[in-house]
Design a protein around this motif. Sequence first.
Motif, PDB file in Angstrom:
ATOM      1  N   ARG A 227      -4.731   3.582 -11.523  1.00  0.00           N
ATOM      2  CA  ARG A 227      -5.462   4.595 -12.275  1.00  0.00           C
ATOM      3  C   ARG A 227      -5.573   5.929 -11.532  1.00  0.00           C
TER       4      ARG A 227
ATOM      5  N   GLU B 171       2.303   2.316  -2.856  1.00  0.00           N
ATOM      6  CA  GLU B 171       2.075   2.878  -4.190  1.00  0.00           C
ATOM      7  C   GLU B 171       0.603   3.207  -4.372  1.00  0.00           C
ATOM      8  N   ARG B 172       0.366   4.284  -5.104  1.00  0.00           N
ATOM      9  CA  ARG B 172      -1.022   4.626  -5.416  1.00  0.00           C
ATOM     10  C   ARG B 172      -1.604   3.593  -6.380  1.00  0.00           C
ATOM     11  N   PRO B 173      -2.930   3.381  -6.320  1.00  0.00           N
ATOM     12  CA  PRO B 173      -3.519   2.467  -7.313  1.00  0.00           C
ATOM     13  C   PRO B 173      -3.206   2.973  -8.713  1.00  0.00           C
TER      14      PRO B 173
ATOM     15  N   ASP C 289       0.793  -1.238   0.000  1.00  0.00           N
ATOM     16  CA  ASP C 289       0.000   0.000   0.000  1.00  0.00           C
ATOM     17  C   ASP C 289       0.826   1.290   0.000  1.00  0.00           C
TER      18      ASP C 289
END
Lengths: 437, 810
Positions: A205, A201-203, A199
């Motif tokens: 999209r 890294e950003r998702p 968690d």
Amino acid sequence: MEPNQPSRCAGPSRRAFLQVGAAGVLGLTLDGLLRSRAAFAAEGVGREAAADAVINIFLPGGMAAQETFDPKPLAPLEYRGNARTVKTAIPGVHFANRLSRIARVADKITVIRSMTHGEADHDRGVHNMLTGYRPSPALIYPSIGSVVSHELGGRRHLPPYVCIPNKPHDYAGSGYLSGSHAPFSLGSDPSGRNFKVRDLERPKRVDDARFDRRKSLLEIVNRFFDAREASGELDVLDDFYQQAYGMISSAEAREAFAIDQESKKLRDRYGRNQAGQRMLLARRLVERGVRFVSMTYGSWDMHDNIDRSMRSRLPAFDQAFSTLIADLDSRGMLDRTLVLVTTEFGRTPKINRTGGRDHWPKVFSVVMAGGGTKRGLVYGSSDATSTAPEDDPLTVEDWAATVYHLLGIDPNKRLMAPGDRPVRLVDNGTLRRALLA
Amino acid sequence: MIRFGLARVTCIVALLATFAAADDGNTVRSIRIYPPSIRLDHDADRQSFIVLAAFADGSTRDVTATATIALGDPAIATRTDNVVRARGNGRTELIAEFAGSRARAPLEANTVPPRPVDFAHDVVPIFTKAGCNAGGCHGAARGKDGFHLSLFGYDPDGDHHRLTRELAGRRVNVAAPANSLLIEKAVARIDHTGGKCVEPESSAYETIVRWIERGAPAPARDAPHIAALRVDPPEAVLVGERATQRLVVTARYDDGSDRDVTHLAVFRSNEPHTASVDAAGLVTGGKRGEAFVTAQFGTHTAGASLLVLPEDVAFAWPDEPAGTWIDTRVNEKLRKLRIAPARLAADATFLRRATLDLAGRLPTEAECAAFAADARPDKRARLVDRLLDGDGFVDLWTLKWAELLQIRTTGDTISYKATLGYHRWLRSHIAKNTPIDRWVRELLTATGSTLEDPPANYYRIERDPKKLAENAAQVFFGMRIQCAQCHNHPFDRWTMNDYYGFAGFFAQVGVKRAEDPRGWIVYGRSNGEVPHPVTKRPVAPTFLGGAAPDTKRKDRRAIVATWVTSPENPYFARHVANFVWAHFFGRGIVEPVDDVRVTNPPINAALLDALADRLREHAFDVRALIREICASRAYQRSSVPHADQPRATDYFAQARVRRIRAEVLLDCIGQVTDSRARFRRVPGDARAVEIVDGSYSTHFLTVFGRPERKTVCTCEVKMEPSLSQALHLINGDTVTENIRRGRLVPTLRKRGLTTEAIVDAIYRRTLARAPKPDEWRAIAAAIKGADNADRAIEDVFWALLNAKEFLFNH
């Protein structure tokens, strides 16, 4: 100074000194410098930080000193166990022969053979060694890591206090301090094949613009609630959101956890096992700015067949710890990084009926290295049968005071516990100057 | 000294006193003498006393020094300051007068010669008071500097042996008592690591010397044992910092005699910052709050409650309905503390709170609308009734008890089949609302196959009789008796005898392999004992703090199960009531709920007693008790304090803002996004609260504190926020994936809803309220101009699932 570093005690900081030292040209005479240093020293303990960070290698269960740093080859058989020894880099000093690699870096570390406390129960022993306090029925004390987080704060968007892989015990938490100073637990083991801290890294999209939109939306939604509610827990969550945003937005902070960016060769040198990869990641984290890394390795509660258990536990520890010391030293980090090897308590002088040793807090060994401690020192001693300390018994309080002092934290400082109750960081601890470089 | 039965009579006498004003204008309501009656058993006996004045504003003051004190008949007793001594034989009274109020305490004196000095009765308490037998000194497991005493003196015979027989002649010198090593070390006449512990020529010193002069005899077989200990006054309300109150400690013995042991008791305060206590038992007030001061004497500990209030607190009780019997108790405490409670929470807040607490989910949009539209005055009670009847309630309470019963698979010893059966058994009892005493009895007496008789798993998950006893004490009484396995409990009343006596009930359980390799057979055996480590002999099975029943040729577990769940049992109903209460208030009346001990008193004992009594009256119907808790104003209060009041959730003056527990939170995320997480070995539409196996977890559940059920400790459920939780909610797959999978935004859009209407719907789902107008304006501005409107709404959804208002119950 780091922008997000809270101001500490008054007076010139270590960095200010370094700048002075580097550029005496600017006008400050050596005489003046010495005078200000003397004034500094007179002000006492815990002012000038010798260490920037701590790696605490905590060995759960209670490591026997007899089989590691304090063998007793001359004691009767039932005391000495399998105590074959090895010469160390310090003339006349021997370790157990399963620590042959650490023996070779003994001239870079301080081994304390007279650590002592009175708590033979696991939980209570852990409490002593993680908080510097005897457990109290009325108050939960913060762990040393949480105090460091409270006093020194975070750097470079990294959490100040990290546990590898998880919190070793509830007592590694923030105690009476705000939950914001609880450690960040990785939740997975760096020796695992697909090790990754989740968690960060950003998702996929969610790009920068969208992430910013989310943040501002959350602020709008929280605004209404903040206007009517107040509680410590809510503040703690706010703090963690700020920390999380910082980590997510800083590539450097995230990379601190990327153990796969270390060279294959170095990873092999540390050992591709729990001890090795955890210590390597610990070094990587303090190098990037984490203040206090607490890592655990193995279980040392060897009530049965201690010889066999040591045989399986020690080689990886020997390899990893000796590499850690050498690696830190070669990077020039050892002098500013305090490395601790700690445990819950020691083990009984006599081998028991099942070939093991039971709990014995009266005397045991711990290690301090770097961060302003002496190189190549054996401090204190245990008696002939490892029953009691002989020279310079080191209490938990004095040990904790010395650790805080090395970090530039005044061990006599009082923090507020619930009910406006001021509590000292250490209860009557005295700095042991003999341990200092 | 004292006759305890007379306490009530004295109270009446004291209450009859007339009202009058003290010097500072505060009206004296009554004064009392403590102890309430005095008995002097022999001609060397002495008894200290105190006079306590109670004022109209609820405060008290120690007026011993200023009150006028007289003895009815000076021929019976003499008085110096606050100490009376026997002079003759007979009865009289001690009379105190203060500001026009008068109190009397009956006094009886006998001038028989005192019992000779006894080792257990007189000498050991001196060791305890001086700290000689504390864990850090000679009380350590292996003693100190070669000399060992039993911890806090739990083994007087052993201590006597070590003093007189071990290294015979070294420690005690009968020929020259004052030159005994014991004495010389204690007064530090010669080198002693512990320094000076006893003052030479003090009464403690004299006592030890007299014992040695008598030939250092062993503890007398017929010496009386302590039956009870009391601390006076039991309650005091100090006003202002530095206000003081003297305490008097009295021990009552099983031969009917009693003794002033104030000078021998060890005092501790659980909140020294509020009330500190010195070695002589003098309490000094500090910061506002409540402290509990305990006195330890021998193996007994008793306590007194000390409230400390600042001077000149402006306080007015708000004008509001009295509420239920629960509120009477809660409010009484709040009045004493001068804290005004919060108002009732708004309907929408109450609906959300009650639905989360009772059903483990959020109210639906339809429920919110219906509740808002309902104009009936009893709609809150109706809501509670409806939720109590639902499956959500059953699942939630099955989860809570499954944690304490450690329902989990373990490697090859506890199979999933057995675990599933155990869980079903528990759930069916909760669903049927079986009275809790009944299913606990069924559990404790279980025998048979772990597959066919599911409660038998209780004895497979834990097999060590000592551990079984510890678990039973912790799960059913909330008591931790572990310490007493190796030594008398330092902060409670439990001795090693209590511990091994209780463990004896669980010593005769056998477990063997069943035919089905997934199961085990639990059966009762006729042999098996747990030896006491000091005597090496088994202790007769004894109820904790109670009698030793006849267990010969009887099923010990049946006997203990009946005792545990009996309405007369002093701990069971109290603990269950507290456990239930804590669920609805975020903290127990005793907190932690499973750390009940003398030194961790309830913050409102009257309330806890009333709840326990009520549970007994309801014949252990837990649902009936919950219904009443939810009907109280205390439960229905707002989380925002009354105007200008400090936050005081500890005393239930406002609702506490609590993070929602892991399983429920995950279910709520599933509920509002129309998307369910899937779990191993659980039907596809099952919720996280329904997961059977404690060994199973997911990343979300672990990060948010799902317990592993490795121990019976309620502390395994973690409720505090962490950085990992924040990271997971921000970036993790739970929020993002649930929003995507549920397709709520596209679905609503397809129905032709506008952006504003969709945001409104999501708000109602997650927060059980519509957005406020200015909230909506700010949101509209933030998502205006987004190239993908639906994606922007998903971001609003993300924000709502990250919102504190969503993550917390309030």
